[in-house]
Design a protein around this motif. Structure first.
Motif, PDB file in Angstrom:
ATOM      1  N   VAL A  47      61.740  58.264  63.292  1.00  0.00           N
ATOM      2  CA  VAL A  47      62.600  56.959  63.121  1.00  0.00           C
ATOM      3  C   VAL A  47      62.369  56.569  61.824  1.00  0.00           C
ATOM      4  N   ALA A  48      63.636  56.260  60.836  1.00  0.00           N
ATOM      5  CA  ALA A  48      63.534  56.020  59.580  1.00  0.00           C
ATOM      6  C   ALA A  48      62.841  57.088  58.603  1.00  0.00           C
ATOM      7  N   MET A  49      62.726  58.485  59.255  1.00  0.00           N
ATOM      8  CA  MET A  49      62.564  59.393  58.645  1.00  0.00           C
ATOM      9  C   MET A  49      60.954  59.583  58.531  1.00  0.00           C
ATOM     10  N   LEU A  50      60.306  58.881  59.670  1.00  0.00           N
ATOM     11  CA  LEU A  50      58.779  58.612  59.681  1.00  0.00           C
ATOM     12  C   LEU A  50      58.370  59.334  61.133  1.00  0.00           C
TER      13      LEU A  50
ATOM     14  N   THR B  20      70.290  51.498  81.118  1.00  0.00           N
ATOM     15  CA  THR B  20      71.020  50.963  80.053  1.00  0.00           C
ATOM     16  C   THR B  20      70.249  50.258  79.058  1.00  0.00           C
ATOM     17  N   VAL B  21      70.389  50.612  77.730  1.00  0.00           N
ATOM     18  CA  VAL B  21      69.655  49.837  76.615  1.00  0.00           C
ATOM     19  C   VAL B  21      70.273  48.398  76.383  1.00  0.00           C
ATOM     20  N   LEU B  22      69.710  47.340  76.680  1.00  0.00           N
ATOM     21  CA  LEU B  22      69.738  45.863  76.429  1.00  0.00           C
ATOM     22  C   LEU B  22      69.675  45.246  75.110  1.00  0.00           C
ATOM     23  N   GLU B  23      68.562  45.841  74.568  1.00  0.00           N
ATOM     24  CA  GLU B  23      68.264  45.354  73.217  1.00  0.00           C
ATOM     25  C   GLU B  23      67.603  46.509  72.444  1.00  0.00           C
ATOM     26  N   GLN B  24      67.589  46.154  71.196  1.00  0.00           N
ATOM     27  CA  GLN B  24      66.854  47.174  70.403  1.00  0.00           C
ATOM     28  C   GLN B  24      66.660  46.503  68.824  1.00  0.00           C
ATOM     29  N   VAL B  25      65.238  46.879  68.484  1.00  0.00           N
ATOM     30  CA  VAL B  25      64.917  46.601  67.156  1.00  0.00           C
ATOM     31  C   VAL B  25      64.427  47.880  66.485  1.00  0.00           C
ATOM     32  N   VAL B  26      65.187  48.026  65.529  1.00  0.00           N
ATOM     33  CA  VAL B  26      65.031  49.393  64.779  1.00  0.00           C
ATOM     34  C   VAL B  26      64.971  49.386  63.181  1.00  0.00           C
ATOM     35  N   PHE B  27      64.011  49.920  62.812  1.00  0.00           N
ATOM     36  CA  PHE B  27      63.580  49.794  61.322  1.00  0.00           C
ATOM     37  C   PHE B  27      64.476  51.087  60.602  1.00  0.00           C
ATOM     38  N   THR B  28      65.254  50.882  59.634  1.00  0.00           N
ATOM     39  CA  THR B  28      66.051  51.902  58.833  1.00  0.00           C
ATOM     40  C   THR B  28      65.137  52.355  57.688  1.00  0.00           C
ATOM     41  N   ASP B  29      64.134  51.653  57.236  1.00  0.00           N
ATOM     42  CA  ASP B  29      63.175  51.938  56.183  1.00  0.00           C
ATOM     43  C   ASP B  29      62.007  51.086  56.184  1.00  0.00           C
ATOM     44  N   LEU B  30      60.875  51.420  56.087  1.00  0.00           N
ATOM     45  CA  LEU B  30      59.403  50.756  56.224  1.00  0.00           C
ATOM     46  C   LEU B  30      58.408  51.174  55.095  1.00  0.00           C
TER      47      LEU B  30
ATOM     48  N   VAL C 163      62.086  47.831  81.638  1.00  0.00           N
ATOM     49  CA  VAL C 163      61.397  49.033  81.182  1.00  0.00           C
ATOM     50  C   VAL C 163      61.369  48.644  79.584  1.00  0.00           C
ATOM     51  N   ARG C 164      60.394  49.127  79.114  1.00  0.00           N
ATOM     52  CA  ARG C 164      60.332  48.993  77.546  1.00  0.00           C
ATOM     53  C   ARG C 164      59.924  50.273  76.834  1.00  0.00           C
ATOM     54  N   LYS C 165      60.226  50.513  75.544  1.00  0.00           N
ATOM     55  CA  LYS C 165      59.680  51.488  74.874  1.00  0.00           C
ATOM     56  C   LYS C 165      59.486  51.410  73.423  1.00  0.00           C
ATOM     57  N   ILE C 166      58.347  51.505  73.054  1.00  0.00           N
ATOM     58  CA  ILE C 166      57.929  51.451  71.578  1.00  0.00           C
ATOM     59  C   ILE C 166      57.761  52.669  70.698  1.00  0.00           C
ATOM     60  N   TRP C 167      58.101  52.829  69.642  1.00  0.00           N
ATOM     61  CA  TRP C 167      57.933  53.855  68.790  1.00  0.00           C
ATOM     62  C   TRP C 167      57.092  53.403  67.623  1.00  0.00           C
ATOM     63  N   ILE C 168      55.982  54.162  67.664  1.00  0.00           N
ATOM     64  CA  ILE C 168      54.886  53.557  66.790  1.00  0.00           C
ATOM     65  C   ILE C 168      54.535  54.737  65.605  1.00  0.00           C
ATOM     66  N   GLU C 169      54.939  54.528  64.498  1.00  0.00           N
ATOM     67  CA  GLU C 169      54.611  55.313  63.532  1.00  0.00           C
ATOM     68  C   GLU C 169      52.993  55.932  63.437  1.00  0.00           C
ATOM     69  N   LYS C 170      52.964  57.207  63.141  1.00  0.00           N
ATOM     70  CA  LYS C 170      51.655  57.972  63.521  1.00  0.00           C
ATOM     71  C   LYS C 170      50.505  57.615  62.313  1.00  0.00           C
ATOM     72  N   GLN C 171      50.974  57.074  61.140  1.00  0.00           N
ATOM     73  CA  GLN C 171      49.826  56.934  60.209  1.00  0.00           C
ATOM     74  C   GLN C 171      49.271  55.594  60.319  1.00  0.00           C
ATOM     75  N   GLN C 172      50.168  54.495  60.116  1.00  0.00           N
ATOM     76  CA  GLN C 172      49.785  53.263  60.053  1.00  0.00           C
ATOM     77  C   GLN C 172      49.811  52.632  61.343  1.00  0.00           C
ATOM     78  N   PHE C 173      50.705  53.165  62.300  1.00  0.00           N
ATOM     79  CA  PHE C 173      50.718  52.641  63.485  1.00  0.00           C
ATOM     80  C   PHE C 173      51.610  51.060  63.760  1.00  0.00           C
ATOM     81  N   LEU C 174      52.596  51.230  62.628  1.00  0.00           N
ATOM     82  CA  LEU C 174      53.218  49.828  62.986  1.00  0.00           C
ATOM     83  C   LEU C 174      54.668  50.152  63.710  1.00  0.00           C
ATOM     84  N   PRO C 175      55.087  49.287  64.526  1.00  0.00           N
ATOM     85  CA  PRO C 175      56.511  49.417  65.184  1.00  0.00           C
ATOM     86  C   PRO C 175      57.635  49.994  64.300  1.00  0.00           C
TER      87      PRO C 175
END
Length: 315
Positions: free
Chosen positions: A134-137, A176-186, A153-165
């Protein structure tokens, strides 16, 4: 005998692996909550809610246990939102109107995860659901699966190095996806400045809400008899609303992830009855004698209806 030995070994390995997967999922979530609290980071985040997509700049500053979150909108209506603990300030750039929300409980703009996940094991399963970028990470995908149909149901994508969502998604029971919060860069920074909410010429146009402190829930005009397993009372307040002196009772319920609000106020003929749905949020309203009751939250329609139908007036 040899075949039986290898079969037993294989089954034992699978059992240990399944336990490790569950443990790793919880560890990842625990590391994430800590990283969100202590790191300084910024990025561009997209919020998909109620069928609308909004992209904003996000900043998180942390120093000596003090945190601040800040959002800057990139499109109209232009506004700046700052969260200092349980106080959220929002300034609309074009109108110079400002709102300061004093909340009894502070909530992150991104995602909230309870500190003690063991308490939720009765109503949720936590599992590793793979790895994705996600966001090339590179990120771990954590699935939070309810054990009943009273929550999403919820899913969380956690960055492997810093463990930020990097991404958070909420799904209905059909997937069906109801809501999303997505970083495009971090980007993680050594430090970020704390910004004071400056209203300038908008001082006279600042509206303060929720300024009352939490009160004992036994002061509520109603009693909640039906609660799905895992939901607990978080806080109760009684305050005027709708620019009138008429008080409204507000009880917040939560299971750690999902929040449900119960409102009771004087009956008004203009108020809608029954079930209403907007994106992930459902509400159910009905009258009880001279009172209007509304139960609202980011939960399935079944949940708000179940809670509302079990509420009685306190005698």
């Amino acid at each position: 005998m040899v075949k039986r030995f290898f079969l037993v070994l294989l089954l034992s390995t699978k059992t240990v692996f399944a336990a490790d997967v569950e443990l790793n999922a919880r560890q990842a979530l625990t590391k994430m909550t800590n990283a969100m609290r202590v790191l300084n980071y910024q990025g561009t985040v997209a919020f998909l809610r109620n069928g609308k997509l909004e992209t904003m700049k996000y900043f998180h500053a942390a120093e000596k246990g003090i945190e601040q979150e800040r959002l800057l909108s990139l499109n109209s209506p232009l506004r700046e939102i700052i969260r200092d603990a349980d106080k959220v300030s929002c300034l609309f750039k074009s109108t110079q109107q400002a709102v300061v929300d004093h909340r009894p409980v502070g909530h992150s703009f991104l995602v909230d995860v309870p500190q003690d996940l063991d308490e939720l094991s009765a109503v949720y399963d936590f599992k590793m659901a793979g790895e994705e970028d996600v966001a090339m990470l590179p990120a771990y995908v954590i699935a939070i699966q309810p054990k009943d149909d009273f929550r999403y149901v919820r899913k969380i994508w956690i960055e492997k190095q810093q463990f930020l969502p990097l991404k958070v998604a909420v799904y209905d029971l059909s997937g069906t996806v109801l809501e999303q919060v997505v970083f495009t860069d971090l980007e993680v920074k050594e430090a970020l400045p704390f910004v004071e909410a400056k209203f300038g010429d908008a001082t006279e146009n600042v509206k303060h809400i929720h300024q009352l402190q939490a009160q004992a829930s036994d002061q509520a005009a109603f009693v909640v008899n039906n609660l799905p397993s895992g939901f607990e009372e978080i806080f109760f307040t009684r305050r005027p609303i709708h620019n009138s002196n008429q008080p409204v009772d507000h009880l917040l319920l939560s299971d750690g992830f999902a929040a449900v609000s119960v409102y009771m106020e004087n009956k008004n003929t203009a108020m809608q009855q029954g079930l209403q749905s907007v994106g992930a949020v459902n509400s159910f309203s009905r009258t009880i004698d001279d009172w209007q009751l509304t139960v609202m939250g980011e939960v399935p329609a079944k949940t708000v209806k179940f809670i509302a139908e079990g509420i009685k007036l306190r005698h």
